[in-house]
Design an enzyme around this catalytic site. Structure first.
Site, PDB file in Angstrom:
ATOM      1  N   GLY A  49       0.845  -1.185   0.000  1.00 36.80           N
ATOM      2  CA  GLY A  49       0.000   0.000   0.000  1.00 36.80           C
ATOM      3  C   GLY A  49       0.880   1.234   0.000  1.00 36.80           C
ATOM      4  O   GLY A  49       2.025   1.189   0.461  1.00 36.80           O
ATOM      5  N   GLN A  54       2.793   9.892   1.624  1.00 40.66           N
ATOM      6  CA  GLN A  54       4.107   9.247   1.651  1.00 40.66           C
ATOM      7  C   GLN A  54       5.001   9.670   0.490  1.00 40.66           C
ATOM      8  O   GLN A  54       6.210   9.436   0.517  1.00 40.66           O
ATOM      9  CB  GLN A  54       3.962   7.719   1.627  1.00 40.66           C
ATOM     10  CG  GLN A  54       3.296   7.174   2.882  1.00 40.66           C
ATOM     11  CD  GLN A  54       3.256   5.669   2.851  1.00 40.66           C
ATOM     12  OE1 GLN A  54       2.320   5.086   2.325  1.00 40.66           O
ATOM     13  NE2 GLN A  54       4.291   5.027   3.372  1.00 40.66           N
ATOM     14  N   CYS A 107       6.228  -0.022   7.633  1.00 37.65           N
ATOM     15  CA  CYS A 107       5.751   1.098   6.820  1.00 37.65           C
ATOM     16  C   CYS A 107       6.918   1.582   5.962  1.00 37.65           C
ATOM     17  O   CYS A 107       8.042   1.709   6.464  1.00 37.65           O
ATOM     18  CB  CYS A 107       5.261   2.217   7.734  1.00 37.65           C
ATOM     19  SG  CYS A 107       4.739   3.696   6.842  1.00 37.65           S
ATOM     20  N   LEU A 108       6.648   1.881   4.703  1.00 36.05           N
ATOM     21  CA  LEU A 108       7.701   2.369   3.802  1.00 36.05           C
ATOM     22  C   LEU A 108       8.241   3.723   4.254  1.00 36.05           C
ATOM     23  O   LEU A 108       9.327   4.120   3.844  1.00 36.05           O
ATOM     24  CB  LEU A 108       7.165   2.477   2.368  1.00 36.05           C
ATOM     25  CG  LEU A 108       6.716   1.154   1.724  1.00 36.05           C
ATOM     26  CD1 LEU A 108       6.079   1.421   0.368  1.00 36.05           C
ATOM     27  CD2 LEU A 108       7.880   0.189   1.596  1.00 36.05           C
ATOM     28  N   HIS A 149      -4.136   0.894   7.880  1.00 33.01           N
ATOM     29  CA  HIS A 149      -2.813   1.527   7.851  1.00 33.01           C
ATOM     30  C   HIS A 149      -2.791   2.704   6.859  1.00 33.01           C
ATOM     31  O   HIS A 149      -2.311   3.797   7.181  1.00 33.01           O
ATOM     32  CB  HIS A 149      -1.771   0.460   7.471  1.00 33.01           C
ATOM     33  CG  HIS A 149      -0.367   0.951   7.389  1.00 33.01           C
ATOM     34  ND1 HIS A 149       0.624   0.525   8.247  1.00 33.01           N
ATOM     35  CD2 HIS A 149       0.242   1.824   6.544  1.00 33.01           C
ATOM     36  CE1 HIS A 149       1.757   1.136   7.935  1.00 33.01           C
ATOM     37  NE2 HIS A 149       1.554   1.913   6.900  1.00 33.01           N
ATOM     38  N   GLU A 150      -3.334   2.464   5.653  1.00 29.73           N
ATOM     39  CA  GLU A 150      -3.299   3.520   4.626  1.00 29.73           C
ATOM     40  C   GLU A 150      -4.206   4.687   4.997  1.00 29.73           C
ATOM     41  O   GLU A 150      -3.852   5.855   4.781  1.00 29.73           O
ATOM     42  CB  GLU A 150      -3.674   2.954   3.253  1.00 29.73           C
ATOM     43  CG  GLU A 150      -2.749   1.865   2.722  1.00 29.73           C
ATOM     44  CD  GLU A 150      -1.276   2.210   2.824  1.00 29.73           C
ATOM     45  OE1 GLU A 150      -0.912   3.391   2.651  1.00 29.73           O
ATOM     46  OE2 GLU A 150      -0.473   1.287   3.097  1.00 29.73           O
ATOM     47  N   HIS A 153      -2.631   7.002   7.351  1.00 28.84           N
ATOM     48  CA  HIS A 153      -1.738   7.963   6.687  1.00 28.84           C
ATOM     49  C   HIS A 153      -2.495   9.218   6.259  1.00 28.84           C
ATOM     50  O   HIS A 153      -1.969  10.328   6.341  1.00 28.84           O
ATOM     51  CB  HIS A 153      -1.102   7.347   5.439  1.00 28.84           C
ATOM     52  CG  HIS A 153       0.133   6.542   5.713  1.00 28.84           C
ATOM     53  ND1 HIS A 153       1.239   7.071   6.327  1.00 28.84           N
ATOM     54  CD2 HIS A 153       0.445   5.257   5.446  1.00 28.84           C
ATOM     55  CE1 HIS A 153       2.182   6.137   6.428  1.00 28.84           C
ATOM     56  NE2 HIS A 153       1.719   5.029   5.907  1.00 28.84           N
TER      57      HIS A 153
HETATM   58 ZN    ZN Z   1       2.738   3.257   5.880  1.00 29.92          ZN
END
Ligand code: ZN
Length: 171
Positions: A49, A54, A107-108, A149-150, A153
């Protein structure tokens, strides 16, 4: 298509409330291009995702795709199945089942780390797809975790706000 730079925790955009996209923006060529770039960026990372904040853009847009390329036992334990590529725009999250599942999550934008996070097992998401059409998604297991999670964000939250801090560790 382009691989975009993924911003890391500490960047203010990750802590802002993302703004909703207007119907005109959703219909624009620019948004279609952004979605293509986000898909390529997510796949290259690789991740399951990626939310617009991000990549430094504070709008309510996220892309999701889970190839679920993990061992069967892991997939079963996490209730994890393949999720085809799709887009959520201006999503509203509803928790459908309170009983949480606790698993390690990363998480990226918190590169190199992971921690245990409790997430609802079943959620409903009302959103727009990439064509601006209203969609209702009912998800469980790992897919429900990805959506939570997304959408966090888009609300300026990171998993580190919800994690069991004693489990925070390098990947
Ligand atoms: Zn993330």
């Amino acid at each position: 298509m382009a691989i975009l730079e993924i911003v890391q925790a500490g960047h203010p955009v990750l802590r802002e409330l993302a703004r909703p996209l207007s119907p005109e923006e959703v219909a624009s060529k620019e948004l279609a291009r952004l979605i293509d770039d986000m898909r390529e960026t997510m796949r290259a990372a690789p991740g399951v995702g990626l939310a617009a904040p991000q990549i430094g853009i504070g709008v309510q847009l996220a892309v999701i795709e889970d190839p679920a390329t993990v061992p069967d036992d892991d997939a079963r334990a996490r209730d994890r199945d393949k999720v085809p590529f799709h887009v959520i725009i201006n999503p509203r999250l509803t928790i459908e089942e309170g009983e949480p599942a606790v698993f390690f999550e990363g998480c990226l934008s918190v590169d190199g780390w992971c921690a245990k996070v409790a997430r609802a097992r079943c959620v409903r998401v009302d959103a727009l797809d990439e064509h601006g059409r209203p969609v209702t998604i009912r998800a469980r297991g790992w897919y429900a975790r990805i959506l939570q999670h997304e959408i966090d964000h888009l609300n300026g939250m990171l998993y580190i706000d919800r994690m069991d801090t004693r489990t925070f560790q390098a990947v």
